[in-house]
Design a protein around this motif. Structure first.
Motif: not given
Length: 98
Positions: A36-61
């Motif tokens: 439950r805790v991991a789900f909450f952290i994963s869900f909230s970090m996905g919402f918060i870190g969407a832009d950063v991870s998109l930048d990483i994806i665009n730079s790697l691929v």
């Protein structure tokens, strides 16, 4: 008068939820409370870190080069707990060697 504009991107919320579900379904090392805790952290970090991870994806691929935040939210929420556990184990390993 101060007004707060809160714009929800439902595709990012849905992608973050889906990434968190994918992680929780495949996670076998957690008990129910930890899931439950991991789900909450994963869900909230996905919402918060969407832009950063998109930048990483665009730079790697560079062939992808998209501006779709939902892709970043899904990847971030699906991988953030795994990355955190790996970093924690590396840090613990270096502290126990000393």
């Amino acid at each position: 008068m101060i007004t707060a504009i809160c714009e929800f991107d439902f595709s990012v919320i849905t992608a973050s939820f889906s990434g968190a579900l994918c992680f929780i379904i495949n996670a076998r090392c957690f008990n129910k409370k930890q899931k439950r805790v991991a789900f909450f952290i994963s869900f909230s970090m996905g919402f918060i870190g969407a832009d950063v991870s998109l930048d990483i994806i665009n730079s790697l691929v560079p062939a992808i080069n998209t501006e779709e935040r939902a892709l970043g939210a899904f990847v971030c929420s699906a991988l953030i707990i795994t990355v955190f556990i790996r970093i924690k184990s590396l840090v613990d390993g270096t502290f126990t060697k000393k």
